[in-house]
Scaffold this motif. Structure first.
Motif, short mmCIF file in Angstrom:
data_model
loop_
_atom_site.label_atom_id
_atom_site.label_comp_id
_atom_site.label_asym_id
_atom_site.label_seq_id
_atom_site.Cartn_x
_atom_site.Cartn_y
_atom_site.Cartn_z
N LEU A 1 -6.97 -16.93 10.51
CA LEU A 1 -7.80 -16.19 9.56
C LEU A 1 -6.94 -15.44 8.54
CD1 LEU A 1 -10.68 -14.91 11.86
CD2 LEU A 1 -10.70 -16.81 10.25
N GLU A 2 -5.77 -14.99 8.98
CA GLU A 2 -4.86 -14.33 8.03
C GLU A 2 -4.37 -15.33 6.97
OE1 GLU A 2 -3.15 -10.68 10.78
OE2 GLU A 2 -1.95 -12.50 10.53
N PHE A 3 -4.13 -16.56 7.43
CA PHE A 3 -3.72 -17.61 6.48
C PHE A 3 -4.83 -17.84 5.46
CE2 PHE A 3 -4.39 -22.28 5.83
CZ PHE A 3 -3.41 -22.46 4.86
N ILE A 4 -6.06 -17.96 5.94
CA ILE A 4 -7.19 -18.17 5.02
C ILE A 4 -7.31 -17.00 4.05
CG2 ILE A 4 -9.71 -18.40 4.87
CD1 ILE A 4 -8.43 -20.90 6.00
N ALA A 5 -7.14 -15.77 4.58
CA ALA A 5 -7.25 -14.58 3.72
C ALA A 5 -6.19 -14.62 2.62
CB ALA A 5 -7.11 -13.32 4.56
N GLU A 6 -4.99 -15.07 2.97
CA GLU A 6 -3.93 -15.14 1.96
C GLU A 6 -4.23 -16.21 0.91
OE1 GLU A 6 0.11 -15.23 3.38
OE2 GLU A 6 -0.32 -13.55 4.73
N VAL A 7 -4.75 -17.34 1.38
CA VAL A 7 -5.12 -18.38 0.44
C VAL A 7 -6.19 -17.85 -0.52
CG1 VAL A 7 -6.30 -20.60 0.21
CG2 VAL A 7 -4.56 -20.32 1.94
N ARG A 8 -7.07 -17.01 0.00
CA ARG A 8 -8.12 -16.43 -0.84
C ARG A 8 -7.61 -15.28 -1.70
NH1 ARG A 8 -11.97 -20.19 -1.34
NH2 ARG A 8 -12.65 -21.01 0.66
N GLY A 9 -6.32 -15.01 -1.60
CA GLY A 9 -5.71 -14.03 -2.50
C GLY A 9 -5.69 -12.60 -2.00
N ARG B 1 -8.51 -5.93 6.27
CA ARG B 1 -9.91 -5.54 6.24
C ARG B 1 -10.82 -6.77 6.23
NH1 ARG B 1 -14.13 -4.47 3.17
NH2 ARG B 1 -13.27 -5.43 1.29
N ARG B 2 -10.47 -7.75 5.40
CA ARG B 2 -11.28 -8.97 5.30
C ARG B 2 -11.33 -9.72 6.63
NH1 ARG B 2 -14.42 -10.12 0.66
NH2 ARG B 2 -13.57 -8.81 -0.97
N VAL B 3 -10.17 -9.84 7.27
CA VAL B 3 -10.13 -10.55 8.55
C VAL B 3 -10.98 -9.80 9.57
CG1 VAL B 3 -8.67 -11.24 10.49
CG2 VAL B 3 -7.90 -11.65 8.14
N GLU B 4 -10.82 -8.48 9.62
CA GLU B 4 -11.58 -7.68 10.60
C GLU B 4 -13.08 -7.83 10.38
OE1 GLU B 4 -10.10 -3.73 10.27
OE2 GLU B 4 -8.37 -4.14 11.58
N LYS C 1 -12.96 -11.02 21.03
CA LYS C 1 -12.39 -11.29 22.36
C LYS C 1 -11.33 -12.38 22.34
CE LYS C 1 -16.54 -10.88 24.53
NZ LYS C 1 -17.54 -11.54 25.35
N VAL C 2 -11.37 -13.25 21.34
CA VAL C 2 -10.48 -14.42 21.38
C VAL C 2 -9.43 -14.39 20.28
CG1 VAL C 2 -12.21 -15.88 22.45
CG2 VAL C 2 -12.07 -15.79 19.97
N LEU C 3 -9.25 -13.22 19.65
CA LEU C 3 -8.36 -13.13 18.50
C LEU C 3 -6.96 -13.68 18.74
CD1 LEU C 3 -8.85 -9.79 16.55
CD2 LEU C 3 -8.94 -12.13 15.73
N ASP C 4 -6.45 -13.46 19.95
CA ASP C 4 -5.06 -13.87 20.20
C ASP C 4 -4.95 -15.15 21.01
OD1 ASP C 4 -3.55 -11.83 18.81
OD2 ASP C 4 -4.54 -10.44 20.18
N GLN C 5 -6.06 -15.89 21.07
CA GLN C 5 -5.99 -17.20 21.73
C GLN C 5 -5.73 -18.28 20.69
OE1 GLN C 5 -9.04 -18.48 24.43
NE2 GLN C 5 -9.44 -16.40 25.10
N SER C 6 -5.07 -19.35 21.12
CA SER C 6 -4.90 -20.44 20.17
C SER C 6 -6.22 -21.21 20.08
CB SER C 6 -3.73 -21.34 20.56
OG SER C 6 -4.03 -22.05 21.71
N ILE C 7 -6.49 -21.70 18.89
CA ILE C 7 -7.83 -22.22 18.60
C ILE C 7 -8.18 -23.41 19.48
CG2 ILE C 7 -9.24 -23.28 16.77
CD1 ILE C 7 -7.71 -21.52 14.79
N GLU C 8 -7.18 -24.24 19.82
CA GLU C 8 -7.50 -25.43 20.60
C GLU C 8 -7.98 -25.11 22.01
OE1 GLU C 8 -3.98 -27.68 20.27
OE2 GLU C 8 -2.72 -26.20 21.24
N THR C 9 -7.71 -23.89 22.49
CA THR C 9 -8.15 -23.54 23.84
C THR C 9 -9.58 -22.98 23.85
OG1 THR C 9 -7.32 -21.28 23.70
CG2 THR C 9 -5.79 -22.95 24.51
N GLY D 1 -18.36 -23.45 20.92
CA GLY D 1 -19.08 -22.39 20.22
C GLY D 1 -18.14 -21.46 19.47
N PHE D 2 -17.04 -21.10 20.13
CA PHE D 2 -16.07 -20.22 19.49
C PHE D 2 -15.38 -20.90 18.33
CE2 PHE D 2 -15.98 -17.23 23.20
CZ PHE D 2 -16.20 -16.10 22.45
N LYS D 3 -15.06 -22.20 18.51
CA LYS D 3 -14.41 -22.94 17.42
C LYS D 3 -15.30 -22.94 16.18
CE LYS D 3 -11.47 -26.13 19.91
NZ LYS D 3 -11.47 -27.40 20.62
N ARG D 4 -16.61 -23.17 16.43
CA ARG D 4 -17.55 -23.19 15.31
C ARG D 4 -17.57 -21.83 14.63
NH1 ARG D 4 -21.05 -27.34 14.71
NH2 ARG D 4 -19.32 -28.28 15.80
N ARG D 5 -17.48 -20.78 15.44
CA ARG D 5 -17.51 -19.44 14.86
C ARG D 5 -16.24 -19.14 14.07
NH1 ARG D 5 -19.47 -15.21 19.25
NH2 ARG D 5 -19.77 -16.85 20.78
#
Lengths: 306, 244
Positions: free
Chosen positions: A95-103, A111-114, A124-132, A136-140
């Motif tokens: 999400l930080e990567f996406i935020a940076e791409v969005r400028g 703030r945007r990520v939060e 709850k899953v902020l520090d998990q790698s996405i593939e795990t 439902g969480f992936k979609r979110r």
């Protein structure tokens, strides 16, 4: 406003999108319907600048998707089909990567990520790698990435596909809550979703526009529009079918009920009610139907996909 | 090119997200050592230079660099994340360059970890450190050439293994085009201009020139052009193949 003008996409073998034209106004939540292979995803891929149209074009808030691709893409939040992400990244990093791409940088990035994380409840899953993560969480995560920059145009390709009923409800609630003043396009197979959140429904088949209207208008096309369904003892079918404006009667064996169909434009509920009262039938259930969207959908798209 | 650093950062980070990067670095360092000391007879030569070290790089890179490059685009296409990347406000050039530079920097970091070689040779004798520096520059440029080819092959294939094999094959072609074997077999019948053209395409001749301590503008231009051409090809291939 999104304006789609004669949008066409041909692949080597077939035409996926065939001369599609329509406009979407600010504030509309558009349900994009059609059987598999109808061209929904292809249309969305062209709107988001992933695929180039064979002919025709579209503009997003005035930015042409071919000439001003980047400016158009800046206006859009897009959830591709299946919500693909970088599986080896952690949710926060992604999400930080996406935020940076969005400028967004520094505190604004944080703030945007939060904010996005809170909106789709990913804390709850902020520090998990996405593939795990579960589906439902992936979609979110995919949704969070799409809404992170508070885009004026939101394009979601099957946002609730494969989610359980609770998750579906949550996603719909989220979409409804952020839809104000935005343009939202949602493709879906789930017709109840259209009635639940969309202000307008567009049905396409084989890349062509088949119907365009509010969910209520589409329901009104159903042969079940204004039909009356009865459950009761000693119902006389011939008396019912003789009533003014009745088009026919369907017997539903499993529910032990009768559905009295109305002729197009006719309202038959008062007549049916009077008949019940005058004959003294013991009716335990009585429903007036608005119409069945799935039946309209089938009628519209029948024979379109073999 | 505003988004290039953002793409670069994500890509470089993704190398270190799995143990793969560290495994790769260790393999490279071990092989570089083995090649230098055993095959290159570093001690037996009795000379204070790194010729024995650099001369094996084209062969070492032949298998190791395609391994870095294979995931660049193949993985994006396989997982579908290419659709996300290409619908973000990022230009094609930013994406292609950002990914390439990340891989190149990763290769450069790995190369820098061979610094004990420099210390060793300085301890044993008095080498020409200028030549060593140009050797490193040449080696890094060489890695860049391989990577640009690998990037294009990775864009062609959805499967990383196929991307790897394609890249090894194509890099091999660019190595052997300078071989006497091949050139001799051509020179009998082909016009001299063609033979020269093929020979001038080779990585080997260019790399050897630079690693001997001479940075000729033409050799530099060769690598820059080669990298630019393959990256442009990558962008075109992505446009053609992204929807598959």
């Amino acid at each position: 406003m999104i304006e789609i003008r004669n949008l066409t996409k041909r692949f080597a073998q077939h035409t996926a999108v065939d001369d599609l034209s329509f406009r979407i106004q600010q504030g509309e939540v558009l349900g994009f319907l059609g059987p598999n292979g109808a061209g929904k995803s292809t249309t969305m891929k062209m709107l988001t600048g992933f695929l180039a149209p064979t002919s025709g074009t579209a503009s997003i808030l005035g930015f042409d998707i071919q000439k001003d691709t980047l400016k158009a893409q800046q206006q859009i939040g897009y959830l591709p089909e299946g919500a693909p992400c970088y599986g080896d990244m952690r949710v926060r990093g992604f999400l930080e990567f996406i935020a940076e791409v969005r400028g967004f940088r520094g505190a604004e990035r944080k703030r945007r990520v939060e904010q996005a994380v809170a909106q789709v409840e990913l804390e709850k899953v902020l520090d998990q790698s996405i593939e795990t993560l579960s589906k439902g969480f992936k979609r979110r995560v995919g949704l969070a990435q799409a809404i992170l920059h508070d885009p004026r145009v939101l394009i979601l390709d099957e946002p609730t596909d494969g989610l359980d009923p609770n998750q579906k409800h949550q996603v719909r609630k989220l979409i409804s809550s952020i839809a104000a003043d935005k343009i939202v396009i949602i493709s879906t197979h789930i017709l109840e979703e259209v009635t639940a959140i969309c202000s307008r429904a567009v049905v396409i088949g084989s890349g062509k526009l088949l119907a365009d209207g509010t969910p209520l208008e589409l329901e009104a096309r159903s042969r079940y529009h204004q039909a009356v369904t009865l459950v009761g003892e000693g119902l006389d079918e011939s008396a019912l079918s003789a009533l003014n404006g009745v088009a026919g009667i369907e017997r539903n064996e499993r529910e032990h009920s009768l559905t009295v169909l109305a002729q197009p434009g006719a309202v038959i509920y008062p007549q049916v009610g009077e008949l019940i009262a005058s004959r003294g039938w013991a009716v335990s259930e009585l429903n007036v139907e608005r119409g069945r969207l799935d039946e309209v959908f089938r009628t519209l798209t029948r024979g379109e996909v073999v | 090119m505003k988004q290039l650093p953002v793409v670069f950062k994500r890509e470089l980070g993704s190398y270190f997200a799995t143990p793969l990067a560290y495994v790769f670095m260790v393999i490279f360092l071990v092989l570089a050592g083995v090649f230098t000391f055993y095959l290159g007879s570093f001690y037996e030569r009795g000379q204070a230079d790194l010729t024995a070290f650099f001369s094996f790089h084209p062969w070492l890179y032949l298998f190791l660099v395609p391994a870095i490059a294979m995931r660049l685009w193949a993985e994006e296409r396989k997982s579908g994340s290419i659709e996300l990347l290409m619908t973000l406000p990022i230009t094609r050039a930013e994406a292609v360059l950002g990914k390439f530079v990340a891989a190149w920097v990763f290769a450069g970091l790995t190369l820098l970890l061979t610094f004990p070689m420099v210390i060793t040779v300085n301890y044993l004798g008095e080498p020409d450190n200028g030549a060593i520096v140009t050797g490193y520059i040449g080696s890094w440029l060489l890695a860049g050439g391989y990577l640009a080819i690998g990037s294009c092959m990775s864009a062609l294939a959805k499967n990383q293994v196929i991307a790897f094999i394609l890249a090894v094959t194509m890099c091999f072609v660019f190595i052997v085009s300078g071989f006497p074997m091949l050139l001799d077999s051509l020179s009998g019948w082909a016009p001299q201009a063609l033979v020269d053209a093929i020979a001038s395409l080779s990585f080997l001749t260019r790399f050897e020139a630079i690693s001997k301590g001479v940075i000729d503008l033409r050799d530099l231009l060769y690598f820059v052009t080669l990298i630019a051409a393959w990256l442009a090809a990558t962008a075109i291939v992505i446009d053609l193949k992204k929807a598959d």
